[in-house]
Design an enzyme around this catalytic site. Structure first.
Site, PDB file in Angstrom:
ATOM      1  CB  SER A 101     122.578  47.463  36.331  1.00 40.42           C
ATOM      2  OG  SER A 101     122.441  47.306  37.738  1.00 40.42           O
ATOM      3  CE1 TYR A 254     117.609  42.646  49.102  1.00 40.96           C
ATOM      4  CE2 TYR A 254     116.116  40.766  49.121  1.00 40.96           C
ATOM      5  CZ  TYR A 254     116.598  41.900  48.518  1.00 40.96           C
ATOM      6  OH  TYR A 254     116.057  42.303  47.309  1.00 40.96           O
TER       7      TYR A 254
END
Length: 372
Positions: A101, A254
């Site tokens: 994706s 992150y």
């Protein structure tokens, strides 16, 4: 990716903050008035002030360079021939993690259209098979293969790589695109925080265990899809999984992982001079990952976001074009050009000793999963 500070700002409204893509004084006042900034300034003044400065400068740059408008402006200087459909990838094999994706799927399609053999390495096998069917149909290329792998499964990554190497399958290019941003602290069975296990350790294990097969190919390349969010983080060697933080912040975890990936790329380039390494920022793109992990940001910014194809452009350029190989190994790229890995006056530089210590820790941890 946008740090939580700016998600709060976007929630409160950003209209009127920008004039010709330049952060206005009104927006600086709005930023300075946020509860998060006041809290940080009151509790950890020096650290908060620098964090605030980094965030402001980074977000201003993002609004100018990371949006759809930033891509459209940068693309005026691209050489169309670099990614012409006539560029031949038919004799090469490419592995793309997270190729089912978003940006990874766009990279895979770019390669398949040019005749390359594509290996989709994905956690969700069903989604990967659906992407495989779509890519085959859109490209007319049947050499698209699916491999099921969860990058957070460290032992599984090593087992997968060893089997791939032993199979004798050719591999010319590895694109480390898969990643995650889990907002609540989760620890795996090995005691590693899930974001770190996927984004940093998983990427390192896959890359280093595939070095033998990459080294056998002509002009091998490794690309890591990082994030401009790393610009607000200094490499944290002592607390690399943010265990000491009183309140876990998945966005900052992150960003730290993405800073780690930049350092890893620079160090790989020195250690493996026969392989071309690069790391890149795709900009702020409209992908399933952004919609699911940052829904508020998406809703406020969706008209400014790049398409997934625009976000994938530089990674495809690094994986396919001859022009990319003319660049030095180990560089950080945005919109097909190498850029600094630090914001001005942001104090995010680490010493050679800190980077060496980080790599030594990472290699020692990786060795635990490579013993058997």
């Amino acid at each position: 990716m946008v740090v939580r500070l700016f998600v709060d700002i976007l929630r409160n409204g950003i209209e009127g903050c920008y004039d010709d893509d330049v952060l206005s004084l009104a927006c600086f006042r709005q930023l300075a008035s946020t509860d998060l900034y006041i809290f940080r300034l009151a509790t950890k003044k020096k650290r908060a002030a620098m964090s605030f400065y980094r965030n402001v400068v980074w977000f201003a740059r993002g609004m100018k360079d990371y949006t759809k408008g930033g891509y459209e402006s940068a693309s005026k200087h691209f050489n169309p021939a670099d990614l012409d459909l006539n560029v031949d990838c038919s004799e090469k094999s490419y592995m793309i993690t997270g190729g089912n994706s978003g940006i990874g799927k766009c990279i895979a399609l770019d390669i398949a259209k040019r005749g390359g053999t594509v290996h989709l390495v994905c956690r969700n096998k069903k989604s990967a098979q659906e992407a495989q069917t779509e890519i085959k149909k859109a490209s007319g290329n049947n050499n698209v293969h699916v491999h099921s792998l969860d990058l957070s499964d460290s032992k599984g990554v090593v087992e997968f790589s060893r089997k791939f190497v032993e199979s004798g399958t050719q591999l010319n290019v590895l694109v480390n695109n898969a990643g995650c941003m889990i907002n609540n602290r989760e620890v795996d069975a090995n005691g590693n925080e899930k974001n770190f296990a996927t984004n940093t350790l998983g990427t390192h294990l896959l890359t280093t265990t595939l070095i033998p097969v990459l080294s056998k190919s002509s002009q091998p390349r490794v690309i890591i899809v990082s994030s401009g969010g790393m610009l607000v983080q200094k490499l944290n060697v002592d607390d690399w999984q943010l265990e000491k933080e009183k309140k876990f912040d998945g966005t900052m975890a992150y960003a730290q992982n993405k800073r780690q990936q930049v350092v890893m790329t620079e160090q790989y380039a020195k250690k493996y001079p026969n392989i071309h390494f690069s790391v890149m920022h795709p900009g702020w793109a409209d992908t399933p990952a952004v919609r699911s992990s940052m829904p508020e940001f998406y809703e406020k910014m969706k008209d400014r976001l790049r398409t997934a194809e625009q976000g994938a452009d530089t990674a495809s350029w690094l994986a396919i074009s001859d022009a990319a190989l003319k660049q030095s190994s180990g560089l950080f790229f945005e919109d097909r050009r190498s850029v600094s890995t630090h914001l001005p006056l942001a104090w995010t530089h680490s010493t050679k000793e800190e980077e060496a210590k980080f790599m030594a820790k990472l290699e020692a941890l990786a060795d635990e999963f490579m013993k058997n």
